[in-house]
Design an enzyme around this catalytic site. Structure first.
Site, PDB file in Angstrom:
ATOM      1  N   CYS A   1       0.894  -1.349  -0.231  1.00 55.08           N
ATOM      2  CA  CYS A   1       0.409  -0.748   0.041  1.00 55.08           C
ATOM      3  C   CYS A   1       1.622   0.997  -0.212  1.00 55.08           C
ATOM      4  O   CYS A   1       0.120   2.534  -0.399  1.00 55.08           O
ATOM      5  CB  CYS A   1      -1.006   0.186   1.297  1.00 55.08           C
ATOM      6  SG  CYS A   1      -2.362  -1.803   1.345  1.00 55.08           S
TER       7      CYS A   1
ATOM      8  N   HIS B   1      -3.452   6.895   3.045  1.00 59.22           N
ATOM      9  CA  HIS B   1      -3.724   5.838   1.955  1.00 59.22           C
ATOM     10  C   HIS B   1      -4.933   5.338   3.189  1.00 59.22           C
ATOM     11  O   HIS B   1      -5.054   5.222   4.326  1.00 59.22           O
ATOM     12  CB  HIS B   1      -2.703   4.408   3.079  1.00 59.22           C
ATOM     13  CG  HIS B   1      -3.146   3.461   2.467  1.00 59.22           C
ATOM     14  ND1 HIS B   1      -3.990   2.886   1.675  1.00 59.22           N
ATOM     15  CD2 HIS B   1      -3.081   1.927   2.963  1.00 59.22           C
ATOM     16  CE1 HIS B   1      -4.581   2.160   1.082  1.00 59.22           C
ATOM     17  NE2 HIS B   1      -3.637   1.149   2.742  1.00 59.22           N
TER      18      HIS B   1
ATOM     19  N   ASN C   1      -9.960   0.026   0.491  1.00 59.09           N
ATOM     20  CA  ASN C   1      -8.513  -0.208   0.901  1.00 59.09           C
ATOM     21  C   ASN C   1      -8.140  -0.762  -0.474  1.00 59.09           C
ATOM     22  O   ASN C   1      -8.192  -1.937  -1.319  1.00 59.09           O
ATOM     23  CB  ASN C   1      -8.431  -1.443   1.380  1.00 59.09           C
ATOM     24  CG  ASN C   1      -6.883  -1.461   2.218  1.00 59.09           C
ATOM     25  OD1 ASN C   1      -5.626  -0.559   0.795  1.00 59.09           O
ATOM     26  ND2 ASN C   1      -5.555  -1.354   3.181  1.00 59.09           N
TER      27      ASN C   1
HETATM   28  N1  COA Z   1     -17.289  -8.724  10.241  1.00 60.82           N
HETATM   29  C1  COA Z   1     -17.789  -9.282  11.458  1.00 60.82           C
HETATM   30  N2  COA Z   1     -16.844  -9.757  12.977  1.00 60.82           N
HETATM   31  C2  COA Z   1     -15.284  -9.437  12.712  1.00 60.82           C
HETATM   32  C3  COA Z   1     -15.392  -8.970  10.839  1.00 60.82           C
HETATM   33  C4  COA Z   1     -15.536  -9.272  10.675  1.00 60.82           C
HETATM   34  N3  COA Z   1     -15.751  -8.618   9.194  1.00 60.82           N
HETATM   35  N4  COA Z   1     -14.049  -9.257  10.899  1.00 60.82           N
HETATM   36  C5  COA Z   1     -13.455  -9.432  12.652  1.00 60.82           C
HETATM   37  N5  COA Z   1     -14.751  -9.386  13.134  1.00 60.82           N
HETATM   38  C6  COA Z   1     -14.477 -10.318  15.065  1.00 60.82           C
HETATM   39  C7  COA Z   1     -13.018 -10.721  15.057  1.00 60.82           C
HETATM   40  O1  COA Z   1     -13.583 -11.883  14.955  1.00 60.82           O
HETATM   41  C8  COA Z   1     -13.469 -10.062  16.908  1.00 60.82           C
HETATM   42  O2  COA Z   1     -14.016 -11.076  16.699  1.00 60.82           O
HETATM   43  P1  COA Z   1     -14.082 -11.846  18.791  1.00 60.82           P
HETATM   44  O3  COA Z   1     -13.935 -10.709  19.475  1.00 60.82           O
HETATM   45  O4  COA Z   1     -15.940 -12.374  19.030  1.00 60.82           O
HETATM   46  O5  COA Z   1     -12.730 -12.285  18.727  1.00 60.82           O
HETATM   47  C9  COA Z   1     -13.917  -9.080  16.593  1.00 60.82           C
HETATM   48  O6  COA Z   1     -15.070  -8.359  15.365  1.00 60.82           O
HETATM   49  C10 COA Z   1     -12.601  -8.505  17.041  1.00 60.82           C
HETATM   50  O7  COA Z   1     -11.796  -7.938  15.986  1.00 60.82           O
HETATM   51  P2  COA Z   1     -10.642  -7.346  15.523  1.00 60.82           P
HETATM   52  O8  COA Z   1      -9.247  -7.338  14.963  1.00 60.82           O
HETATM   53  O9  COA Z   1      -9.573  -6.392  16.961  1.00 60.82           O
HETATM   54  O10 COA Z   1     -11.218  -5.482  14.870  1.00 60.82           O
HETATM   55  P3  COA Z   1      -9.887  -4.271  14.627  1.00 60.82           P
HETATM   56  O11 COA Z   1     -11.207  -2.854  15.612  1.00 60.82           O
HETATM   57  O12 COA Z   1      -8.978  -4.470  15.326  1.00 60.82           O
HETATM   58  O13 COA Z   1     -10.921  -3.972  13.479  1.00 60.82           O
HETATM   59  C11 COA Z   1      -9.342  -4.407  11.506  1.00 60.82           C
HETATM   60  C12 COA Z   1      -9.697  -4.870  12.060  1.00 60.82           C
HETATM   61  C13 COA Z   1      -8.696  -4.982   9.747  1.00 60.82           C
HETATM   62  C14 COA Z   1      -9.836  -3.154  10.689  1.00 60.82           C
HETATM   63  C15 COA Z   1      -8.973  -3.069  12.003  1.00 60.82           C
HETATM   64  O14 COA Z   1      -7.487  -3.976  12.694  1.00 60.82           O
HETATM   65  C16 COA Z   1      -7.925  -2.452  10.758  1.00 60.82           C
HETATM   66  O15 COA Z   1      -8.163  -1.796  10.188  1.00 60.82           O
HETATM   67  N6  COA Z   1      -6.311  -2.706  10.725  1.00 60.82           N
HETATM   68  C17 COA Z   1      -5.118  -1.882   9.863  1.00 60.82           C
HETATM   69  C18 COA Z   1      -5.771  -2.204   8.636  1.00 60.82           C
HETATM   70  C19 COA Z   1      -4.348  -1.556   7.574  1.00 60.82           C
HETATM   71  O16 COA Z   1      -4.633  -0.448   7.985  1.00 60.82           O
HETATM   72  N7  COA Z   1      -4.368  -2.243   6.526  1.00 60.82           N
HETATM   73  C20 COA Z   1      -3.719  -1.153   5.691  1.00 60.82           C
HETATM   74  C21 COA Z   1      -2.108  -1.772   5.282  1.00 60.82           C
HETATM   75  S1  COA Z   1      -3.131  -2.755   3.955  1.00 60.82           S
END
Ligand code: COA
Length: 326
Positions: free
Chosen positions: A111, A250, A280
């Site tokens: 990215c 980004h 994204n």
């Molecule tokens: N729908 C529903 N629930 C979901 C889900 C979805 N699509 N994806 C994950 N969950 C659940 C998980 O299983 C977890 O459940 P649990 O607590 O029962 O285990 C819960 O939601 C929380 O998951 P978590 O991973 O802690 O969520 P988060 O708040 O960290 O959000 C992202 C996840 C990926 C959206 C976030 O971490 C993010 O944006 N990270 C940065 C990504 C990025 O910047 N990438 C750039 C480079 S490509």
């Protein structure tokens, strides 16, 4: 001499997929995706390919810049999802544009790719070796994600974004400062393996691999490194975030943008967003949102912009640009 952005372009696949559409295949919901990411729809490739989107975005940028394809001396494409391992996407693009003289190569930067590409083009232009450069970011991430994994498949979209750069004798415009960096020690938080070794002497298990992301680790990395890198670029220029008109970051997650704005004590209005419509789109993200603004006449001559990408590697790159085009 400075390298300056002469034009922008972008291209998206036709097919639009909503959060509700994805919820038909995995256990997720429109509410979860909106609240956690800010994403509502994304474009997903059906008939399009990385090379076709790359060509469309490049042609748009060349037209916007009013530069002939034959006059490009350097083509850098950032991609991890071209339909060919080789030749490079950059070589395929060169052939399609009818260009005969450019140095051509792809970079694997995820990215942060297009801002990395700008850094490379900036160096070549300032050295005097290159007069016009084309930098394209293109990804078909939809073919890398596991559509049964709700943690990743909801986040990404497909697309391409491009810049055409040229040399300017006027030092008060163009790329004023730029940095690109790798943070390999955290690289395993965002990965995708290649095909396994399979030869007469050694055979590895043929497990189909998909994009893996430790979302929280990448989130923390972005919130720490984005403000840090912006300061690193602005300090030597004697500028502060208050001097910046827009921050083109980004578009991975709306919450990252909110956090960065807060950390830098800047109003959210200075941070354009489009992840609600495109998700994204990786290396295409920063040029795509700039292209949207450019085509709406929202980029103004003399304004100062921050461009910042971050992602796989882990890598990050930040530029400060003074806009030259009317
Ligand atoms: N729908 C529903 N629930 C979901 C889900 C979805 N699509 N994806 C994950 N969950 C659940 C998980 O299983 C977890 O459940 P649990 O607590 O029962 O285990 C819960 O939601 C929380 O998951 P978590 O991973 O802690 O969520 P988060 O708040 O960290 O959000 C992202 C996840 C990926 C959206 C976030 O971490 C993010 O944006 N990270 C940065 C990504 C990025 O910047 N990438 C750039 C480079 S490509």
């Amino acid at each position: 001499m400075k390298a300056t952005i002469l034009g922008t372009g972008s291209a998206l696949p036709e097919k639009i997929v909503s959060n509700d559409d994805i919820a038909q295949y995995v256990d997720t919901s429109d509410e979860w995706i909106r609240q956690r990411t800010g994403i509502v729809t994304r474009h997903i490739a059906t008939s399009e390919t990385a090379t076709s989107l790359c060509e469309d975005a490049a042609r748009n940028a060349l037209e916007n810049a009013n530069v002939n394809p034959e006059d490009i001396d350097l083509i850098v494409v950032s991609t991890v999802s071209s339909e060919y391992r080789f030749p490079s996407c950059a070589c395929i693009l060169q052939e399609r544009l009818g260009n005969k003289k450019a140095m051509t190569f792809d970079i694997v930067v995820g990215c942060a790719g297009c801002v990395y590409g700008l850094d490379i083009a900036d160096s070549f232009i300032k050295s005097g070796k290159v007069k016009h450069a084309l930098v394209v970011g293109v990804e078909i991430i939809s073919k890398l994600v596991d559509w049964a994994d709700r943690r990743t498949c909801v986040l990404f979209g497909d697309g391409a974004g491009a810049y055409v750069l040229g040399a300017s004798e006027d030092d008060s415009v163009g790329i004023q400062g730029i940095m690109s960096r790798g943070l390999g020690e955290n690289g395993m938080s965002l990965t995708m393996k290649d095909r396994p070794i399979d030869n007469p002497w050694h055979k590895e298990d043929d497990i189909k691999d998909y994009l893996y992301m430790d979302g929280q680790a990448v989130f923390k990395f972005a919130c720490r490194k984005v403000p840090e890198s912006i300061k690193e670029v602005l300090n030597p220029l004697g500028l502060t975030p208050d001097d910046i008109d827009k921050f083109f970051l980004h578009q991975a997650n709306y919450r990252i943008i909110e956090t960065v704005a807060k950390m830098m004590k800047q109003p959210l209005e200075k941070f354009p967003t489009n992840m609600d419509k495109v998700g994204n789109i990786s290396a295409a993200s920063v040029p795509r949102i700039m292209d949207e603004y450019n085509r709406q006449g929202l980029l103004k001559k003399g304004e100062k912009y921050i461009l910042c990408g971050f992602g796989a590697g882990l890598t990050y790159a930040t530029a400060c640009v003074i806009w030259e085009k009317d």
